[in-house]
Design a protein around this motif. Structure first.
Motif, short mmCIF file in Angstrom:
data_model
loop_
_atom_site.label_atom_id
_atom_site.label_comp_id
_atom_site.label_asym_id
_atom_site.label_seq_id
_atom_site.Cartn_x
_atom_site.Cartn_y
_atom_site.Cartn_z
N ASP A 78 0.81 -1.22 0.00
CA ASP A 78 0.00 0.00 0.00
C ASP A 78 0.84 1.27 0.00
O ASP A 78 0.33 2.35 -0.27
N THR A 81 2.40 3.17 -4.02
CA THR A 81 1.75 4.06 -4.97
C THR A 81 2.63 5.27 -5.25
O THR A 81 3.07 5.95 -4.32
N GLY A 110 0.12 0.59 -7.96
CA GLY A 110 0.29 1.99 -8.32
C GLY A 110 1.73 2.44 -8.42
O GLY A 110 2.01 3.63 -8.52
#
Length: 141
Positions: A78, A81, A110
């Protein structure tokens, strides 16, 4: 100056050799480089780096190492990104499916993987280590 973390897990030493060469390349390109065994890295540290290069060999049925590496990578996912990410590792069988799947996962998180992935069959020779060093240089350009 870019800050790069080279984070790896190695069972036989092959991916460790690759990680050391990626680290040396990044350092020679002027980056503030840090080399971490996966056990010494955590998701909390990911924000401190512009670039993260993850190294893990192919395991079992062409998957990431599940006990130590995969939980740390998943925790970092996470935080990827917008980051530049490199992925590399050694393999002894198969055709690199684990790395293609991993690259797809990093992109879905991402992150940018501008230099693709780097895989080397078995123990990297001098040419392979030079390729790893150049991979590290390119990650910080």
């Amino acid at each position: 100056m870019k800050k790069i973390a080279v984070v790896y897990w190695s069972g036989t030493g092959n991916t460790e050799k690759m990680a050391e060469a990626v680290f040396k390349g990044a350092e020679s390109a002027g980056a503030e480089a840090s080399l971490f065994n996966v056990n010494d890295f955590s998701a909390d540290m990911a924000d401190n780096f512009d670039v993260i290069a993850f190294g893990c060999p192919s395991m079992g049925a062409e998957v990431l190492e599940e006990a130590e590496f995969e939980p740390v990578y998943s925790a970092c996912r996470d935080k990827l990104t917008g980051k530049t990410v490199g992925i590399f590792g050694s393999y002894g069988w198969g055709d690199g499916e684990w790395m293609r799947n991993w690259e797809e996962d990093v992109l879905q998180a991402g992150a940018s993987v501008p230099h693709g992935y780097l895989i080397i069959n078995e123990t990297p020779d001098d040419a392979g280590l030079e390729t790893c060093k150049n991979y590290g240089i390119n990650l910080v350009k």
